[in-house]
Design an enzyme around this catalytic site. Structure first.
Site, PDB file in Angstrom:
ATOM      1  N   ASN A 208     -43.317  64.650  39.730  1.00  0.00           N
ATOM      2  CA  ASN A 208     -43.445  63.861  40.956  1.00  0.00           C
ATOM      3  C   ASN A 208     -43.947  64.763  42.076  1.00  0.00           C
ATOM      4  O   ASN A 208     -44.108  65.970  41.886  1.00  0.00           O
ATOM      5  CB  ASN A 208     -42.116  63.176  41.305  1.00  0.00           C
ATOM      6  CG  ASN A 208     -41.024  64.176  41.586  1.00  0.00           C
ATOM      7  OD1 ASN A 208     -41.090  64.950  42.533  1.00  0.00           O
ATOM      8  ND2 ASN A 208     -40.006  64.187  40.739  1.00  0.00           N
ATOM      9  N   PRO A 303     -29.754  62.173  33.121  1.00  0.00           N
ATOM     10  CA  PRO A 303     -28.423  62.154  33.731  1.00  0.00           C
ATOM     11  C   PRO A 303     -28.555  62.144  35.248  1.00  0.00           C
ATOM     12  O   PRO A 303     -29.483  62.744  35.794  1.00  0.00           O
ATOM     13  CB  PRO A 303     -27.798  63.481  33.269  1.00  0.00           C
ATOM     14  CG  PRO A 303     -28.963  64.343  32.888  1.00  0.00           C
ATOM     15  CD  PRO A 303     -30.053  63.423  32.419  1.00  0.00           C
ATOM     16  N   ASP A 304     -27.643  61.449  35.931  1.00  0.00           N
ATOM     17  CA  ASP A 304     -27.638  61.469  37.395  1.00  0.00           C
ATOM     18  C   ASP A 304     -26.746  62.628  37.839  1.00  0.00           C
ATOM     19  O   ASP A 304     -25.517  62.549  37.742  1.00  0.00           O
ATOM     20  CB  ASP A 304     -27.128  60.134  37.948  1.00  0.00           C
ATOM     21  CG  ASP A 304     -27.377  60.036  39.448  1.00  0.00           C
ATOM     22  OD1 ASP A 304     -27.114  61.030  40.163  1.00  0.00           O
ATOM     23  OD2 ASP A 304     -27.840  58.968  39.907  1.00  0.00           O
TER      24      ASP A 304
HETATM   25  O1  C5P Z   1     -31.149  57.333  42.705  1.00  0.00           O
HETATM   26  P1  C5P Z   1     -32.019  58.185  43.553  1.00  0.00           P
HETATM   27  O2  C5P Z   1     -32.965  59.033  42.768  1.00  0.00           O
HETATM   28  O3  C5P Z   1     -32.688  57.476  44.684  1.00  0.00           O
HETATM   29  O4  C5P Z   1     -30.975  59.181  44.266  1.00  0.00           O
HETATM   30  C1  C5P Z   1     -31.373  60.221  45.059  1.00  0.00           C
HETATM   31  C2  C5P Z   1     -30.279  61.249  45.132  1.00  0.00           C
HETATM   32  O5  C5P Z   1     -29.673  61.456  43.878  1.00  0.00           O
HETATM   33  C3  C5P Z   1     -30.828  62.598  45.548  1.00  0.00           C
HETATM   34  O6  C5P Z   1     -29.808  63.275  46.246  1.00  0.00           O
HETATM   35  C4  C5P Z   1     -31.117  63.254  44.200  1.00  0.00           C
HETATM   36  O7  C5P Z   1     -31.115  64.668  44.299  1.00  0.00           O
HETATM   37  C5  C5P Z   1     -29.979  62.748  43.354  1.00  0.00           C
HETATM   38  N1  C5P Z   1     -30.301  62.562  41.930  1.00  0.00           N
HETATM   39  C6  C5P Z   1     -29.734  63.380  40.991  1.00  0.00           C
HETATM   40  N2  C5P Z   1     -29.985  63.188  39.647  1.00  0.00           N
HETATM   41  C7  C5P Z   1     -30.779  62.172  39.260  1.00  0.00           C
HETATM   42  C8  C5P Z   1     -31.381  61.322  40.204  1.00  0.00           C
HETATM   43  C9  C5P Z   1     -31.125  61.546  41.534  1.00  0.00           C
HETATM   44  O8  C5P Z   1     -29.015  64.333  41.361  1.00  0.00           O
HETATM   45  N3  C5P Z   1     -31.014  62.000  37.962  1.00  0.00           N
END
Ligand code: C5P
Length: 405
Positions: A208, A303-304
């Site tokens: 990205n 993973p988030d």
């Molecule tokens: O869900 P989204 O991508 O919009 O969320 C953004 C936030 O979540 C940011 O702080 C990003 O660093 C974190 N994030 C993460 N791991 C992911 C996706 C997002 O830590 N897989």
């Protein structure tokens, strides 16, 4: 300025030792007092006379020198300084430090001390990449040893890669950071930054447009307030900040592993633009172009990382900050995201193309906390970082004082 700061400078044996002379000069210019310690190997590259002339101080070389011991014993020598700097730090000295060996003056000082230690590694790229050195580095970092460099570039041995000692001015910056007294002194803050690269095959990837500029600025601002910062970054297009514990990664999975390895932390800021998906069908061989046939990619969810850390039952940082890049209904979406991810604050910004924020040098953010939304005026990314770091410092100080926030 480093006025009246006392640096014990250990010079070990490597071609980069010649840069230690310039380092001494720069430190003296800034008002520091430098006591040099020269290892046997170091003395093959620089002379005690030049180190002594530049530092204006006695150069210590031997563990069993009775005159030295009578003047200042090695235990005292190791504790008298505000900071011990090892520049260059060879693979061998790093191995000794990691193993707790003490068979010469330098390694004994390093084992006997309770003073903070900063090392500037310098070695051949293969030695740096060797699993043994990387293992030792990880041990040293988990022992709280600070590092600066090495940098990438041409090496004295004719090879190219990581292993060049950081430049004297970079080391001076890292020394200033290590000695800085700030409201975050003694706090460990984890920052994620940059994009992630998700491989399709060994040569292609999905990425990205994140430059890593905002995350880098935040890490710098936290270092300036005295924090120990672990900086986990994907392949960013801006150079990493000085004075951080740098953990470069490529994929989201690697970022998660690096984040887990960096915990515990007092606060964590998730500024990385993590790819939502990885290619589940990634090939370990280059996918061949065949006429008329299009490759089929299947995806798996990444993973988030933010949600994982925010949801930790044990070892959760006291403050977890996430980011939200939105193009519309910023406050509503970011407020929902804060609840969904379980973090304490969300730094939300409007990244619709007309704002010019994505890839630009300015940012306009809204901070969502338990108390609601707070809109900040549009300002430079550095200014956003400074203000956010100051807010983090206040919140952590309150936490330490046991006050409700
Ligand atoms: O869900 P989204 O991508 O919009 O969320 C953004 C936030 O979540 C940011 O702080 C990003 O660093 C974190 N994030 C993460 N791991 C992911 C996706 C997002 O830590 N897989």
């Amino acid at each position: 300025m480093l006025t009246d700061k006392h640096i014990l400078l250990i010079v070990s044996g490597g071609i980069a030792a010649f840069k230690a002379l310039d380092l001494v000069r720069r430190l003296k210019e800034r008002g520091a007092r430098v006591t040099p310690v020269l290892t046997k190997g170091g003395a093959q590259f620089v002379t005690p006379l030049s180190l002594s002339a530049l530092s204006g101080a006695k150069v210590y070389q031997d563990l069993f020198d009775l005159t030295d011991e009578a003047e200042m014993g090695h235990i005292e020598l190791s504790r008298a300084a505000d900071l011990i700097v090892v520049a260059p730090a060879t693979a061998d000295l790093m191995a000794k430090m990691a193993g707790g060996q003490a068979d010469d003056l330098a390694s004994t000082l390093l084992l006997a001390t309770d003073t903070p230690v900063l090392i500037a590694p310098a070695m051949n790229v293969r030695m740096w990449d060797h699993p043994a050195t990387q293992r030792n580095l990880a041990t040293l970092k988990s022992d709280g040893i600070l590092t600066v460099g090495p940098n990438q570039g041409d090496m004295a041995c004719g090879e190219y890669g990581y292993g060049r000692m950081a430049e004297p001015l970079e080391i001076v910056d890292a020394i200033s950071d290590a000695l800085a007294d700030g409201p975050l002194k003694g706090c460990h803050v984890l920052v994620t930054s940059g994009p992630t690269h998700e491989p399709i095959d060994p040569v292609r990837y999905i990425a990205n447009r994140s430059s890593g500029a905002q995350g880098t600025a935040i890490a710098k601002a936290l270092v300036a307030l005295g924090a120990r910062v672990t900086f986990v970054t994907g392949p960013a297009s801006v150079p990493p900040p000085a004075g951080v514990d740098l953990r470069p990664v490529e994929t989201a999975q690697e970022m998660l592993d690096a984040v887990k390895a960096a915990l515990p932390a007092d606060a964590a800021v998730f500024a990385a633009a993590v790819a939502d998906w990885r290619v589940a069908s990634a090939s370990d061989r280059k996918i061949k172009k065949e006429a008329g046939a299009l490759p089929q990619l299947t995806f798996a969810e990444n993973p988030d990382i933010l949600a994982h850390v925010a949801g930790l039952r044990q070892g959760r940082p006291a403050l977890v900050v996430g980011f939200a890049a939105e193009t519309n209904d910023v406050v509503a979406h970011a407020t929902a995201k804060r609840a969904r991810k379980g973090c304490d604050w969300i730094v939300a910004n409007d990244v619709s193309p007309e704002t010019g924020i994505m890839g630009g040098s300015e940012n306009a953010v809204t901070i969502i906390t338990a108390e609601g939304a707070e809109e900040w005026p549009r300002m430079g990314k550095d200014a956003v970082a400074t203000r956010l770091a100051a807010r983090i410092a206040v919140r952590i100080a309150d936490q330490i004082a046991g006050m409700p926030t």
